[in-house]
Design a protein around this motif. Structure first.
Motif, PDB file in Angstrom:
ATOM      1  N   GLY A   7       1.900   8.863  -6.418  1.00  7.74           N
ATOM      2  CA  GLY A   7       2.102  10.259  -6.045  1.00  7.74           C
ATOM      3  C   GLY A   7       1.246  10.697  -4.877  1.00  7.74           C
ATOM      4  N   VAL A   8       0.360   9.833  -4.406  1.00 11.57           N
ATOM      5  CA  VAL A   8      -0.497  10.178  -3.275  1.00 11.57           C
ATOM      6  C   VAL A   8       0.350  10.520  -2.043  1.00 11.57           C
ATOM      7  CG1 VAL A   8      -2.221   9.278  -1.644  1.00 11.57           C
ATOM      8  CG2 VAL A   8      -2.483   8.874  -4.096  1.00 11.57           C
ATOM      9  N   ALA A   9       1.386   9.737  -1.801  1.00  9.08           N
ATOM     10  CA  ALA A   9       2.249  10.009  -0.646  1.00  9.08           C
ATOM     11  C   ALA A   9       2.884  11.381  -0.764  1.00  9.08           C
ATOM     12  CB  ALA A   9       3.318   8.932  -0.516  1.00  9.08           C
ATOM     13  N   ALA A  10       3.319  11.748  -1.968  1.00 10.76           N
ATOM     14  CA  ALA A  10       3.945  13.060  -2.174  1.00 10.76           C
ATOM     15  C   ALA A  10       2.950  14.185  -1.914  1.00 10.76           C
ATOM     16  CB  ALA A  10       4.516  13.160  -3.578  1.00 10.76           C
ATOM     17  N   VAL A  11       1.713  14.003  -2.374  1.00  7.25           N
ATOM     18  CA  VAL A  11       0.687  15.028  -2.170  1.00  7.25           C
ATOM     19  C   VAL A  11       0.372  15.175  -0.677  1.00  7.25           C
ATOM     20  CG1 VAL A  11      -1.744  15.621  -2.596  1.00  7.25           C
ATOM     21  CG2 VAL A  11      -0.312  14.772  -4.465  1.00  7.25           C
ATOM     22  N   VAL A  12       0.175  14.045  -0.010  1.00  2.88           N
ATOM     23  CA  VAL A  12      -0.155  14.083   1.423  1.00  2.88           C
ATOM     24  C   VAL A  12       1.016  14.659   2.215  1.00  2.88           C
ATOM     25  CG1 VAL A  12      -0.637  12.649   3.439  1.00  2.88           C
ATOM     26  CG2 VAL A  12      -1.846  12.231   1.300  1.00  2.88           C
ATOM     27  N   ILE A  25       0.844  -1.202   0.000  1.00  5.76           N
ATOM     28  CA  ILE A  25       0.000   0.000   0.000  1.00  5.76           C
ATOM     29  C   ILE A  25       0.879   1.252   0.000  1.00  5.76           C
ATOM     30  CG2 ILE A  25      -1.613   1.377   1.386  1.00  5.76           C
ATOM     31  CD1 ILE A  25      -2.951  -1.317   2.181  1.00  5.76           C
ATOM     32  N   VAL A  26       1.930   1.242   0.826  1.00  2.00           N
ATOM     33  CA  VAL A  26       2.870   2.367   0.841  1.00  2.00           C
ATOM     34  C   VAL A  26       3.520   2.514  -0.525  1.00  2.00           C
ATOM     35  CG1 VAL A  26       5.059   3.192   1.812  1.00  2.00           C
ATOM     36  CG2 VAL A  26       3.278   2.315   3.335  1.00  2.00           C
ATOM     37  N   ALA A  27       3.939   1.402  -1.129  1.00  2.69           N
ATOM     38  CA  ALA A  27       4.561   1.449  -2.459  1.00  2.69           C
ATOM     39  C   ALA A  27       3.605   2.053  -3.485  1.00  2.69           C
ATOM     40  CB  ALA A  27       5.002   0.058  -2.897  1.00  2.69           C
ATOM     41  N   LEU A  28       2.357   1.635  -3.450  1.00  4.07           N
ATOM     42  CA  LEU A  28       1.379   2.176  -4.397  1.00  4.07           C
ATOM     43  C   LEU A  28       1.118   3.664  -4.143  1.00  4.07           C
ATOM     44  CD1 LEU A  28      -1.116  -0.824  -4.605  1.00  4.07           C
ATOM     45  CD2 LEU A  28       0.532  -0.078  -6.343  1.00  4.07           C
ATOM     46  N   ALA A  29       1.150   4.070  -2.870  1.00  2.00           N
ATOM     47  CA  ALA A  29       1.002   5.493  -2.555  1.00  2.00           C
ATOM     48  C   ALA A  29       2.178   6.296  -3.095  1.00  2.00           C
ATOM     49  CB  ALA A  29       0.866   5.688  -1.045  1.00  2.00           C
TER      50      ALA A  29
END
Length: 195
Positions: A55-60, A47-51
């Motif tokens: 780019g979701v992780a970068a946005v958050v 899940i972290v890898a997919l985030a």
């Protein structure tokens, strides 16, 4: 691809919250509980890898308030874990828990595990293997999981094996101090990344 696989191996095999807690679950609760915990960690890691990939992780993490809260939570957790390990005395104490951890616990750990985000960011933003925007992340995910799973099961096996040993108190204390030191290195690297 060999450089990518080697980087994955060395980034994952080094002590961090995931592998240390995996060994701890094995030491405290045995293999069956450990397998459930590793499944949760694996799902969480993906899940972290997919985030990271999406780019979701970068946005958050672009919001400094959210980044600060997550950093404080993860650093606090790592400091707490290092303290618990270092002060465990003469017992092998990767991590203690009052109930058998399961899939949910593994997922929760990966959600705040700074090493999971750091490893995935490094792996997916670097080490271009030239397969295109869709195939490359898929191949990288397959390679990472092919290395990630056996390494975590090795750490689980180490915990189960240590559970069966009757080590001298001094040896157990030295293991605890070395593990706590490893956790402090992780905290130090996280703090250094802020500078």
């Amino acid at each position: 691809m060999i450089a990518f696989a080697a980087a994955v191996f060395f980034l994952i095999v080094t002590p961090g919250p995931g592998v240390l807690s995996t060994a701890g679950v094995g030491a405290a609760f045995g293999g069956r509980a450990g397998v459930r915990y590793v499944i949760g960690l694996c799902i969480g890691t993906n899940i972290v890898a997919l985030a990271v990939i999406s780019g979701v992780a970068a946005v958050v993490l672009a919001d400094p308030r959210i980044r600060t809260v997550l950093f404080v939570l993860s650093t606090g957790y790592l400091l707490y874990l290092a303290f618990r390990i270092a002060t465990a005395g003469s017992r092998i104490a990767f991590i203690e828990a009052q109930h058998k951890p399961g899939i949910r616990d593994g997922l929760a750990l990966q959600a705040v595990n700074p090493k999971a985000y750091a490893v995935n960011t490094v792996m997916f933003s670097g080490f271009a293997i030239g397969l295109g925007p869709v195939a490359e992340p898929v191949v990288k995910l397959l390679i990472m999981n092919a290395i990630w799973l056996p390494l975590h099961f090795l750490w689980l096996g180490l915990g189960v094996w240590l559970r069966s040993l009757d080590l001298a108190e001094r040896t157990q204390r030295m293991i605890n101090i070395a593990m706590a030191g490893s956790m402090l290195v992780v905290v130090g690297l996280a703090l250094a990344s802020l500078i």
